[in-house]
Write an enzyme that holds these catalytic residues in place. Sequence first.
Site, PDB file in Angstrom:
ATOM      1  N   ASP A  62       0.851  -1.188   0.000  1.00 50.18           N
ATOM      2  CA  ASP A  62       0.000   0.000   0.000  1.00 50.18           C
ATOM      3  C   ASP A  62       0.884   1.234   0.000  1.00 50.18           C
ATOM      4  OD1 ASP A  62      -1.767   2.082   0.436  1.00 50.18           O
ATOM      5  OD2 ASP A  62      -2.798   1.122   2.118  1.00 50.18           O
ATOM      6  N   PHE A  94      -9.436  10.702 -10.132  1.00 54.10           N
ATOM      7  CA  PHE A  94     -10.855  10.930  -9.929  1.00 54.10           C
ATOM      8  C   PHE A  94     -11.533  11.133 -11.282  1.00 54.10           C
ATOM      9  CE2 PHE A  94      -9.230  11.864  -5.751  1.00 54.10           C
ATOM     10  CZ  PHE A  94     -10.249  11.506  -4.882  1.00 54.10           C
ATOM     11  N   GLN A 105      -9.742  16.041  -3.745  1.00 54.50           N
ATOM     12  CA  GLN A 105      -9.134  15.380  -4.892  1.00 54.50           C
ATOM     13  C   GLN A 105      -7.628  15.652  -4.937  1.00 54.50           C
ATOM     14  OE1 GLN A 105     -11.065  15.836  -8.784  1.00 54.50           O
ATOM     15  NE2 GLN A 105     -12.833  16.712  -7.754  1.00 54.50           N
ATOM     16  N   TYR A 192      -4.610  15.507 -11.162  1.00 50.64           N
ATOM     17  CA  TYR A 192      -3.905  14.399 -11.807  1.00 50.64           C
ATOM     18  C   TYR A 192      -2.699  14.911 -12.586  1.00 50.64           C
ATOM     19  CZ  TYR A 192      -3.126  10.145 -14.526  1.00 50.64           C
ATOM     20  OH  TYR A 192      -2.565   9.030 -15.103  1.00 50.64           O
TER      21      TYR A 192
END
Length: 279
Positions: A62, A94, A105, A192
């Site tokens: 993780d 997202f 986000q 992003y």
Amino acid sequence: MSRKAVAVVTGGNKGVGFAIVKGLCEHFSGNVYLTARNETLGLNSVGKLKELGLNSLFHQLDLKDQASIDNFKEYIKNVEGGIDILVNNAAIAFPNVTSVPFSEQADETIAVNYFGTLRVCDTLFSILRPDAKVVNVSSSAGHLTRIPSQEIRAKLSDPLLTVEQLSGYMKEFVNDAKMNVHVENGWGSSAYVISKVGVSALSIVQQRLFDKESEKRNIIVNSVHPGYVDTDMTNHKGVLTIEEGAKAPLYLALEDHGLRGQYVWNDNSVVDWFGPPPS
């Protein structure tokens, strides 16, 4: 008895990551570790490969959990002795239409895509074997020109940029997003994009640091845009198959290409990260 070579892929249970694992199982003469945050999903993916006659190993990993990464490092160190190929593929995005506030986000995307990748690198780089290859999966969104501000682009393209400075800029973006001033401050409107620009910049800095090692291990680091692939990440709007998306990462991981600290496109061509992006 000499140990086998070892390849590790993060986020390997689906999408491009799964195809990279599959390609490594087919063409890499060593142990291939499929890692994923969710153990059940990871083991299911190992089972799918088994049905294809391919053998991979699974270990939970993780990116947001340092204890998980430490546990993986100790396992590899004790069982395998080191890593020869590290593909940092795990990431999140997202959807374009979401009820999640942009501040959240930004926080989550940077935490996983940039700081999660950095955390894995900081932990595993010490057990990379000589001549190891690191492939950081970026994106066309990770090209420097995707950031509107010339001032921010100049900071990120500084030839003396440090990891600490880069991480500071990533935190600055998250803070600006929380204050809702990220657009006016020149970051743009995509978390992003910032996360993947961060990964691309990190790859350049990492190569510079490896090249300066006192005991040179000849570690190679490159970042790669796999293409617009039909995956959950693109809401299945991508035009490439996951196998097509895995081609460039596999090229960087397996071939004797001589590239160091480069930003590579999905057709294996080197793209100037500092200059105009491909049309």
